[in-house]
Design a protein around this motif. Sequence first.
Motif, short mmCIF file in Angstrom:
data_model
loop_
_atom_site.label_atom_id
_atom_site.label_comp_id
_atom_site.label_asym_id
_atom_site.label_seq_id
_atom_site.Cartn_x
_atom_site.Cartn_y
_atom_site.Cartn_z
N PRO A 39 27.04 -56.51 -13.21
CA PRO A 39 26.43 -55.06 -13.14
C PRO A 39 25.25 -55.18 -12.20
N GLY A 40 25.21 -54.38 -11.26
CA GLY A 40 24.04 -54.13 -10.45
C GLY A 40 24.06 -55.20 -9.36
N LEU A 41 24.95 -56.18 -9.29
CA LEU A 41 24.87 -57.02 -8.22
C LEU A 41 25.96 -57.05 -7.54
N GLY A 42 27.15 -56.39 -7.97
CA GLY A 42 28.21 -56.26 -7.15
C GLY A 42 29.11 -57.43 -7.18
N LEU A 43 29.95 -57.70 -6.21
CA LEU A 43 30.72 -59.17 -6.12
C LEU A 43 29.89 -60.20 -5.40
N ASP B 86 39.63 -40.36 -9.91
CA ASP B 86 38.69 -41.07 -8.87
C ASP B 86 37.43 -41.40 -9.75
N SER B 87 37.50 -41.26 -10.82
CA SER B 87 36.31 -41.85 -11.56
C SER B 87 36.55 -43.47 -11.80
N ALA B 88 35.70 -43.95 -10.99
CA ALA B 88 35.74 -45.57 -10.83
C ALA B 88 34.42 -46.28 -10.31
N MET B 89 34.36 -47.36 -10.16
CA MET B 89 33.17 -48.19 -9.45
C MET B 89 33.93 -48.37 -7.91
N TYR B 90 32.96 -47.97 -6.85
CA TYR B 90 33.08 -48.16 -5.67
C TYR B 90 32.17 -49.10 -4.72
N PHE B 91 33.16 -50.01 -4.31
CA PHE B 91 32.36 -51.03 -3.36
C PHE B 91 32.43 -50.90 -1.75
#
Lengths: 116, 117
Positions: A39-43, B86-91
């Motif tokens: 969490p907070g660090l991404g991949l 669409d509720s999700a984490m987006y990268f």
Amino acid sequence: DVKVTQSSRYLVKRTGEKVFLECVQDMDHENMFWYRQDPGLGLRLIYFSYDVKMKEKGDIPEGYSVSREKKERFSLILESASTNQTSMYLCASSSPPPGLASYEQYFGPGTRLTVT
Amino acid sequence: AQKITQTQPGMFVQEKEAVTLDCTYDTSDPSYGLFWYKQPSSGEMIFLIYQGSYDQQNATEGRYSLNFQKARKSANLVISASQLGDSAMYFCAMREALYNQGGKLIFGQGTELSVKP
């Protein structure tokens, strides 16, 4: 459809144990990757491989090693698990078409590892 | 230095409204690609959209569009007509072309989007 599978969805291990996370892809991809997600660090990239028996360190390789004996399989090894390695681990693969940058990475479902 | 920055840890949007998720990047490579992935609570990463550094037009895929502002080094994702799914984490992620054996992607910290009914 490209399929990337990981050996476990959830794993609980004890401190000091040797842990193997397995990843298999079925599309003959050259490149395979291991990430950890926090969490907070991404991949963050741990290791990757661009060919059988070839491996390269990513951004956070400390405490990990990898093995790629066959093209379709890429294993992540935690030599002596520690609590700070509790995380989500994601495997990915890709096959770059010559001259293109637009190809995506295909991801496995992830392994949520807890080290107690 | 952070190469991909997503400054919004969490966002809320009302169903059927549009939402913009921010992404800025840093690279000296003239050739690069920008990606957006979606990660639902189930954990799998789903590729949404791609923008190349030399592409003249903003990328679009259905309800997703990428607002690419090269001079500002930003690649914001716009989701139109938000749905509960669409509720999700987006990268946001970037691939640099030079000296990038294996075609590594660099990911941002992610933005958690919640769609309200």
